[in-house]
Design an enzyme around this catalytic site. Structure first.
Site, short mmCIF file in Angstrom:
data_model
loop_
_atom_site.label_atom_id
_atom_site.label_comp_id
_atom_site.label_asym_id
_atom_site.label_seq_id
_atom_site.Cartn_x
_atom_site.Cartn_y
_atom_site.Cartn_z
N LYS A 32 0.81 -1.22 0.00
CA LYS A 32 0.00 0.00 0.00
C LYS A 32 0.85 1.27 0.00
O LYS A 32 0.48 2.26 -0.64
CB LYS A 32 -0.97 0.01 1.19
CG LYS A 32 -0.35 0.26 2.54
CD LYS A 32 -1.42 0.31 3.61
CE LYS A 32 -0.83 0.47 5.00
NZ LYS A 32 -0.17 1.76 5.22
N THR A 33 1.99 1.26 0.69
CA THR A 33 2.82 2.46 0.73
C THR A 33 3.32 2.79 -0.67
O THR A 33 3.36 3.96 -1.08
CB THR A 33 4.02 2.28 1.69
OG1 THR A 33 3.51 1.90 2.98
CG2 THR A 33 4.81 3.56 1.83
N ASP A 219 -4.11 7.53 4.91
CA ASP A 219 -3.59 6.17 5.10
C ASP A 219 -4.14 5.60 6.40
O ASP A 219 -4.55 6.35 7.30
CB ASP A 219 -2.05 6.24 5.15
CG ASP A 219 -1.41 4.86 5.13
OD1 ASP A 219 -2.09 3.89 4.76
OD2 ASP A 219 -0.22 4.77 5.48
N GLU A 220 -4.15 4.26 6.53
CA GLU A 220 -4.65 3.58 7.75
C GLU A 220 -6.04 4.10 8.13
O GLU A 220 -6.32 4.39 9.29
CB GLU A 220 -3.67 3.76 8.92
CG GLU A 220 -2.26 3.27 8.66
CD GLU A 220 -2.14 1.75 8.63
OE1 GLU A 220 -3.18 1.07 8.74
OE2 GLU A 220 -1.02 1.25 8.50
N GLN A 250 -7.65 -5.14 9.76
CA GLN A 250 -6.58 -4.73 10.67
C GLN A 250 -7.01 -3.58 11.58
O GLN A 250 -6.17 -2.84 12.09
CB GLN A 250 -5.34 -4.34 9.86
CG GLN A 250 -4.73 -5.50 9.09
CD GLN A 250 -3.43 -5.12 8.40
OE1 GLN A 250 -2.38 -4.96 9.05
NE2 GLN A 250 -3.49 -4.95 7.09
N ARG A 613 2.25 -10.79 10.32
CA ARG A 613 3.58 -10.16 10.48
C ARG A 613 4.69 -11.09 9.99
O ARG A 613 5.81 -10.66 9.71
CB ARG A 613 3.88 -9.82 11.95
CG ARG A 613 2.99 -8.81 12.65
CD ARG A 613 2.71 -7.58 11.84
NE ARG A 613 1.47 -7.74 11.09
CZ ARG A 613 1.12 -6.95 10.08
NH1 ARG A 613 1.92 -5.99 9.68
NH2 ARG A 613 -0.02 -7.14 9.44
#
Length: 677
Positions: A32-33, A219-220, A250, A613
């Site tokens: 996504k970044t 973002d997020e 998330q 993770r």
């Protein structure tokens, strides 16, 4: 350099959808970044001015990384304007954005533009000051009161009314806000709430921001709360060029106000929103992703998505059942050491995840016993240390002597003859006269109210403040402005008060004392000269940076070769080759409180975050008993473990019994020989 052909089809769709509202559902590890940074550069290549692009995220680290990537990708032709000055999109946190807006417009709300931002310890100081005027609350915990006031402020904003259901707390909140305003200070809640108030009461300020920020990215997005959503909606209401990036799977911060509904119900506010799903994972193996998909499928209220990978099937997930938490810690450490010695896998490639900080004690004990270096995320912050707080209080006092909290902190550090009794008297007078303590100090009648010795100390203290802050209030023609170096200026006033001696005197342990001195000197070294800014503006910029960017030491420590110990709430956004999730037990994960609060879905999302993770291997463990208050308390496996498909899991005990193949044994033997030397 920017290359749109390097993106997969879904990523490219997300990048090219620049007009109107867009929701990018970005699963864990789906890049996504990269998509966000490519989208920003794509906008600029289409002719959007960099300053008209706003990207908002939640951490300073994420904002800095995004900014660095954008600069790397930007063509040189776009990086400078006609005047030769650098042109950059605005990439920042919600709080930093609000500081930017308020620095321009807060005068409309009765504050000066050089307001200071109080951190938690300073807010607690204000609460203590306020509580002293409420006889029935003198024994109240200031931190609990502060939390209650914060909730009240945010609840009152949601209702659009004053909190009238609790008259006592309402009076407390009123006193607290007036005390902040008297010091021209705001707290972190105020940064967003005052910005919203500004937009409601002064439409011209809102319109100016809408004209400036014509393309907005968040973002997020699943972590936004009600006030952050309101801010985003107000900014994007007219031009509709809003792109939000997030993953409802998330969303794990409901306990601190995050509202998953902001993502799930986006169509209610932007019916024309285009939804793009990113499902190709670049981080984990297929087995890890199949396990994560299987677990999260049990949450009914979510936007369906299915992670997949081209990284290969990978190793089975290892499940351990231990008798006690001490055995759990010992075996996990043995596995890590076996990987290091036998497979040449460094400590830093391992992470141990747990639900609560209390679980770290037996793990830390086992790691120390084995001589394994580790880094515990969430230890004491660099900016919580006494010497750093002293230094910041000095900066704030020179910047704004009417900041009572900072002035009271440094008045007798180092000791200068201003006793607690003297300072309490001055504070009482400041309440009576509705002014700052510094104003009281300067009043001519103060000589009659304190001893002659205290008066002499006060004169020296005030002269010191005026002398040190002189460059900050100098006229433009004064040469001191041209040659001002914040680093040299700060070092000079620390020498003036002999602060180094004060630090060394305050510690019996020489090493601890020298660490404190080193901490200040490291901070001084970071205070670079900012060309084009006046001394006043340089100090303001430094204070904003230090208030909003308190992550430096954590980042520095994680670069060492050390095992990471981290809670599952703190690990979002991170990844490790080898992950151990410990204590997956009913009552820990899901936590006991979640059953009462009805937040079982969020606990499952937390487990999902932990699973995703892992890049190469994942181990999960639970115990039959866990030490609590000196005795072993029986434990039961988490119901979430039943949601892991059996074909993806191997028993830890059986794994250890399996014979090692000839090739594996040769490789292990060679690695051990190399390690021994």
């Amino acid at each position: 350099m920017f290359d749109i052909h390097s993106l997969n089809p879904q990523q490219r769709t997300a990048v090219e959808a620049t007009e109107g509202p867009v929701l990018i559902l970005a699963g864990a590890g789906t890049g996504k970044t990269r998509v966000i940074t490519c989208r920003i550069v794509h906008l600029m290549l289409k002719g959007v001015a960099p300053e008209n692009i706003l990207g908002v995220t939640f951490t300073n680290k994420a904002a800095r990384e995004m900014a660095e990537r954008v600069v790397e990708m930007m063509p040189r032709s776009l990086s400078k304007g006609p005047d030769g000055k650098a042109r950059r999109p605005v990439l920042c946190t919600f709080h930093s954005l609000c500081v930017r807006i308020l620095r321009q417009h807060i005068h409309h709300l009765g504050y000066k533009t050089n307001f200071v931002i109080y951190d938690e310890s300073e807010q607690v100081g204000v609460v203590r000051k306020v509580l002293s005027h409420f006889s029935g609350l003198k024994n109240a915990d200031p931190r609990e009161i502060l939390s209650a006031l914060s909730r009240m402020k945010n609840d009152a904003w949601r209702r659009g009314a004053n909190p009238e259901d609790d008259p006592l707390h309402s009076r407390l909140l009123d006193r607290y806000q007036r005390a902040l305003h008297a010091c021209n200070a705001v707290d972190f809640d105020d940064l967003i709430l005052l910005t919203l108030r500004l937009f409601r009461e002064h439409p011209t300020a809102l319109e100016a921001c809408r004209q400036l920020y014509r393309y907005l990215m968040v973002d997020e997005y699943q972590d936004t709360n009600a006030s952050q959503f309101a801010l985003v909606k107000m900014l994007a209401q007219e031009h509709r060029n809003l792109c939000v990036v997030g993953d409802d799977d998330q969303s794990i911060y409901g306990w601190r106000g995050a509202e998953i509904a902001n993502l799930l119900n986006l169509e209610e506010h932007f019916p024309e929103v285009k939804v793009v799903k990113l499902e190709q994972n670049y981080r984990s193996t297929t087995i890890i992703l199949e396990a994560a998909n299987a677990v999260i499928r049990h949450n009914a209220r979510r936007r369906p998505k299915k992670l997949w990978s081209e990284n290969g099937r990978g190793a089975l997930i290892t499940m351990y059942a231990f008798q006690t938490d001490e055995e759990e810690a010992r075996v996990v450490v043995e596995e890590i050491e076996f990987n290091r010695m036998g497979r040449q896998i460094p400590w830093k490639d391992h992470a141990i995840l747990f639900r609560t900080n209390l679980q770290s004690r037996p793990i830390e004990t086992a790691l120390r016993k084995a001589g394994v270096k580790y880094h515990l995320v969430g230890g004491q912050s660099f900016f919580d240390r006494r010497e750093i707080r002293d230094f910041l209080a000095y900066l704030k006092t020179f910047f704004n002597p009417h900041d009572d909290i900072s002035l009271l902190r440094i008045a007798n550090v180092p000791p200068r003859g201003l006793s607690d009794a003297t300072m309490e008297k001055l504070l009482g007078l400041s309440h009576e006269r509705q002014c700052s303590v510094f104003t009281v100090m300067r009043h001519t009648d103060i000589e009659k109210l304190v001893t002659s010795r205290a008066m002499e100390s006060l004169r020296d203290f005030m002269a010191f403040i005026e002398r040190v802050r002189a460059p900050l209030v100098a006229d433009e023609s004064d040469p001191v402005r041209k040659n001002f170096s914040m680093k040299d200026w700060a070092a000079a006033f620390l020498e003036d008060i002999d602060y180094w001696t004060e630090l060394r005197k305050g510690e019996k342990n020489v090493e601890v004392a020298e660490n404190r001195v080193r901490n200040i000197k490291e901070l001084l070294a970071s205070l670079g000269k900012e060309p084009g800014l006046s001394p006043h503006d340089q100090v303001q910029s430094a204070l904003e940076g230090l208030a909003l960017f308190g992550e430096r030491e954590t980042e520095k420590e994680t670069t060492q070769d050390a095992v990471t110990l981290i809670t599952m709430h703190s690990c979002k956004g991170l990844e490790y080759p080898h992950v151990f999730i410990v204590g997956v037990e009913d009552g820990l994960l899901p936590h006991t409180n979640s059953k009462e609060a009805g937040t079982l879905d969020e606990e499952r999302r937390l487990f999902y975050v932990g699973i995703t993770r892992a890049r190469q291997t994942l181990s999960v463990s639970h115990c039959g008993g866990r030490m609590k208050y000196g005795s072993v308390v029986p434990c039961h496996p988490s119901p979430f473990l039943n949601e892991l498909p059996g074909e993806l899991v191997q028993d830890g005990g059986e794994k250890a019994k399996k014979a090692v193949t000839t090739t594996e044994s040769k490789n292990l033997f060679a690695s051990l020989r190399a390690a021994i030397g």
